[in-house]
Write a protein that holds these residues in place. Structure first.
Motif, PDB file in Angstrom:
ATOM      1  N   GLY A  74      -6.050   4.948 -42.563  1.00  0.00           N
ATOM      2  CA  GLY A  74      -6.679   4.765 -41.263  1.00  0.00           C
ATOM      3  C   GLY A  74      -8.189   4.896 -41.333  1.00  0.00           C
ATOM      4  N   LEU A  75      -8.678   5.873 -42.072  1.00  0.00           N
ATOM      5  CA  LEU A  75     -10.121   6.060 -42.233  1.00  0.00           C
ATOM      6  C   LEU A  75     -10.749   4.884 -42.963  1.00  0.00           C
ATOM      7  N   HIS A  76     -10.033   4.348 -43.940  1.00  0.00           N
ATOM      8  CA  HIS A  76     -10.544   3.197 -44.683  1.00  0.00           C
ATOM      9  C   HIS A  76     -10.704   1.993 -43.752  1.00  0.00           C
ATOM     10  N   GLY A  77      -9.744   1.781 -42.886  1.00  0.00           N
ATOM     11  CA  GLY A  77      -9.848   0.673 -41.943  1.00  0.00           C
ATOM     12  C   GLY A  77     -10.981   0.869 -40.958  1.00  0.00           C
ATOM     13  N   ARG A  78     -11.170   2.106 -40.513  1.00  0.00           N
ATOM     14  CA  ARG A  78     -12.186   2.392 -39.490  1.00  0.00           C
ATOM     15  C   ARG A  78     -13.604   2.355 -40.044  1.00  0.00           C
ATOM     16  N   PHE A  79     -13.826   2.947 -41.221  1.00  0.00           N
ATOM     17  CA  PHE A  79     -15.187   3.128 -41.685  1.00  0.00           C
ATOM     18  C   PHE A  79     -15.577   2.255 -42.877  1.00  0.00           C
ATOM     19  N   VAL A  80     -14.606   1.702 -43.601  1.00  0.00           N
ATOM     20  CA  VAL A  80     -14.918   0.880 -44.773  1.00  0.00           C
ATOM     21  C   VAL A  80     -14.695  -0.597 -44.457  1.00  0.00           C
ATOM     22  N   GLU A  81     -13.457  -0.967 -44.158  1.00  0.00           N
ATOM     23  CA  GLU A  81     -13.187  -2.363 -43.827  1.00  0.00           C
ATOM     24  C   GLU A  81     -13.661  -2.728 -42.422  1.00  0.00           C
ATOM     25  N   ARG A  82     -13.757  -1.728 -41.566  1.00  0.00           N
ATOM     26  CA  ARG A  82     -14.216  -1.924 -40.184  1.00  0.00           C
ATOM     27  C   ARG A  82     -13.378  -2.975 -39.454  1.00  0.00           C
ATOM     28  N   ARG A  83     -12.076  -2.745 -39.488  1.00  0.00           N
ATOM     29  CA  ARG A  83     -11.158  -3.625 -38.775  1.00  0.00           C
ATOM     30  C   ARG A  83      -9.999  -2.793 -38.255  1.00  0.00           C
ATOM     31  N   PRO A  84      -9.379  -3.215 -37.158  1.00  0.00           N
ATOM     32  CA  PRO A  84      -8.224  -2.467 -36.638  1.00  0.00           C
ATOM     33  C   PRO A  84      -7.034  -2.608 -37.575  1.00  0.00           C
ATOM     34  N   ARG A  85      -6.249  -1.558 -37.684  1.00  0.00           N
ATOM     35  CA  ARG A  85      -5.065  -1.563 -38.535  1.00  0.00           C
ATOM     36  C   ARG A  85      -3.891  -2.133 -37.744  1.00  0.00           C
ATOM     37  N   ARG A  86      -3.872  -3.455 -37.566  1.00  0.00           N
ATOM     38  CA  ARG A  86      -2.788  -4.062 -36.809  1.00  0.00           C
ATOM     39  C   ARG A  86      -1.459  -3.965 -37.551  1.00  0.00           C
ATOM     40  N   GLU A  87      -1.508  -3.731 -38.856  1.00  0.00           N
ATOM     41  CA  GLU A  87      -0.274  -3.548 -39.599  1.00  0.00           C
ATOM     42  C   GLU A  87       0.390  -2.210 -39.277  1.00  0.00           C
ATOM     43  N   LEU A  88      -0.310  -1.365 -38.520  1.00  0.00           N
ATOM     44  CA  LEU A  88       0.261  -0.101 -38.052  1.00  0.00           C
ATOM     45  C   LEU A  88       0.400  -0.090 -36.533  1.00  0.00           C
ATOM     46  N   ALA A  89       0.490  -1.277 -35.922  1.00  0.00           N
ATOM     47  CA  ALA A  89       0.651  -1.369 -34.472  1.00  0.00           C
ATOM     48  C   ALA A  89       1.855  -0.547 -34.029  1.00  0.00           C
ATOM     49  N   LEU A  90       1.677   0.239 -32.963  1.00  0.00           N
ATOM     50  CA  LEU A  90       2.711   1.186 -32.555  1.00  0.00           C
ATOM     51  C   LEU A  90       3.854   0.537 -31.789  1.00  0.00           C
ATOM     52  N   ARG A  91       3.593  -0.563 -31.071  1.00  0.00           N
ATOM     53  CA  ARG A  91       4.639  -1.131 -30.216  1.00  0.00           C
ATOM     54  C   ARG A  91       5.896  -1.517 -31.002  1.00  0.00           C
ATOM     55  N   PRO A  92       5.767  -2.198 -32.168  1.00  0.00           N
ATOM     56  CA  PRO A  92       7.002  -2.554 -32.899  1.00  0.00           C
ATOM     57  C   PRO A  92       7.429  -1.498 -33.917  1.00  0.00           C
ATOM     58  N   ALA A  93       6.730  -0.350 -33.958  1.00  0.00           N
ATOM     59  CA  ALA A  93       6.964   0.621 -35.029  1.00  0.00           C
ATOM     60  C   ALA A  93       8.406   1.120 -35.055  1.00  0.00           C
ATOM     61  N   LEU A  94       8.901   1.578 -33.907  1.00  0.00           N
ATOM     62  CA  LEU A  94      10.247   2.160 -33.868  1.00  0.00           C
ATOM     63  C   LEU A  94      11.299   1.110 -34.214  1.00  0.00           C
ATOM     64  N   ARG A  95      11.170  -0.072 -33.634  1.00  0.00           N
ATOM     65  CA  ARG A  95      12.175  -1.113 -33.859  1.00  0.00           C
ATOM     66  C   ARG A  95      12.210  -1.536 -35.326  1.00  0.00           C
ATOM     67  N   GLU A  96      11.052  -1.792 -35.908  1.00  0.00           N
ATOM     68  CA  GLU A  96      11.032  -2.294 -37.281  1.00  0.00           C
ATOM     69  C   GLU A  96      11.395  -1.204 -38.289  1.00  0.00           C
ATOM     70  N   THR A  97      10.962   0.029 -38.030  1.00  0.00           N
ATOM     71  CA  THR A  97      11.329   1.120 -38.934  1.00  0.00           C
ATOM     72  C   THR A  97      12.825   1.381 -38.878  1.00  0.00           C
ATOM     73  N   ALA A  98      13.395   1.386 -37.670  1.00  0.00           N
ATOM     74  CA  ALA A  98      14.837   1.606 -37.519  1.00  0.00           C
ATOM     75  C   ALA A  98      15.629   0.475 -38.167  1.00  0.00           C
ATOM     76  N   THR A  99      15.159  -0.756 -37.995  1.00  0.00           N
ATOM     77  CA  THR A  99      15.839  -1.897 -38.613  1.00  0.00           C
ATOM     78  C   THR A  99      15.821  -1.777 -40.129  1.00  0.00           C
ATOM     79  N   GLY A 100      14.658  -1.465 -40.672  1.00  0.00           N
ATOM     80  CA  GLY A 100      14.554  -1.308 -42.121  1.00  0.00           C
ATOM     81  C   GLY A 100      15.408  -0.174 -42.642  1.00  0.00           C
ATOM     82  N   THR A 101      15.437   0.951 -41.906  1.00  0.00           N
ATOM     83  CA  THR A 101      16.248   2.097 -42.318  1.00  0.00           C
ATOM     84  C   THR A 101      17.725   1.726 -42.349  1.00  0.00           C
ATOM     85  N   ALA A 102      18.189   1.032 -41.314  1.00  0.00           N
ATOM     86  CA  ALA A 102      19.592   0.635 -41.260  1.00  0.00           C
ATOM     87  C   ALA A 102      19.940  -0.314 -42.408  1.00  0.00           C
TER      88      ALA A 102
END
Length: 299
Positions: A74-102
């Motif tokens: 997260g710090l690397h995205g904020r201060f080095v790459e200076r871009r939002p970490r959309r790959e860590l978007a919270l809205r699909p987090a539960l669904r995709e993590t649960a799907t992968g776990t199953a």
């Protein structure tokens, strides 16, 4: 304030030069070492010398170390790459993590059925659910740490320099090489891990443009092996819920490395990886190798 992009909104991905890639990788190394060092230092301050391998405190520290790597990302995205970490978007987090776990747990269950049908898997008894604490912490730590490092940092940065295919292959090779010191490692286990789970987990990232599905897959696979069904996890044994006896040829069981080095396990991950890559290509989510100032990729 404009509305946040939905899952179909193309995201411009800036291409980077080799010098910038090297700077980004160096900064990533510094941040990971610094954040990880803080966790290890706090552990030594609070608990003294390193805990024994069978101590739950060791695996609590391991999970905390994974969170430190996530913080570094997260710090690397904020201060080095200076871009939002959309790959860590919270809205699909539960669904995709649960799907992968199953899916990950389902893969292990399928391999157990194959082993049992061949007479190579026998339940000798059951342990207390409390025994699942250590392998669960291991699975959480490994899923977070290895996916952030291999797919977030390595694949994500290499892709912006050389394109998706080169980044996918190199990140899978590094993922396999990171397990060279594991018990039971050898030429075939590392090759199977690289071409099987290594490519599939990278393909899961490319297919979704997020880290949650590969994190869930990784967690479910490790949890199923080490906490539920009593199988070796990359050569490491944990007290699981099921006390299992596994017998048979190495091509079926994976030998001293576990199911990742078995032929059924390798084929399962390979086919799943090819399926995910097909989805990623069909959705136009791969970056071409050619240089361009920025490429829009559906997220």
């Amino acid at each position: 304030m404009p509305a946040p992009p939905d899952e179909t909104t193309p995201v411009p991905i800036e291409r980077i030069s080799l010098p910038r890639l090297l700077v980004y990788l160096l900064a990533a190394t510094v941040l990971v070492v610094t954040c990880g060092g803080l966790v290890i230092g706090a552990d030594r301050l609070l608990f003294g010398s390193s805990a024994a391998p069978d101590s739950i405190w060791l695996w609590l520290t391991y999970a905390a170390l994974a969170l430190a790597v996530l913080a570094a990302y997260g710090l690397h995205g904020r201060f080095v790459e200076r871009r939002p970490r959309r790959e860590l978007a919270l809205r699909p987090a539960l669904r995709e993590t649960a799907t992968g776990t199953a899916i990950g747990i389902g893969f292990v269950a399928l391999l157990v059925l194959v082993l049992a049908a061949a007479g190579g898997y026998r339940i000798a008894g059951w342990r207390s659910p409390v025994e699942m604490a250590m392998p669960s912490l291991m699975a959480i730590g490994a899923a977070l740490m290895e996916e952030v490092l291999a797919r977030g940092f390595v694949l994500g940065l290499l892709e912006r320099w050389a394109g998706s295919w080169v980044a996918l292959v190199l990140s899978a090779v590094l993922f396999g090489a990171a397990h060279l010191d594991n018990p039971g490692a050898g030429a075939w286990p590392i090759t199977a891990l690289t071409l099987g789970a290594g490519l599939a987990l990278g393909a899961a990232y490319l297919a979704t443009r997020r880290l949650w599905l590969p994190i869930g897959l990784h967690f479910g696979w490790n949890f199923g092996q080490s906490a539920l069904f009593g199988l070796l996890d990359s050569g490491t044994s944990f007290p699981s819920l099921i006390d299992a006896r596994v017998e048979g040829p190495a091509w079926l069981t994976g030998g001293a490395f576990g199911p990742e080095a078995s032929l059924p396990g390798f084929v399962l991950w390979l086919l799943f990886g090819l399926f995910l890559l097909t989805r990623a290509v069909g959705a136009g989510r791969l970056l071409p190798r050619r240089r361009a100032p920025a490429v829009e990729v559906p997220c």
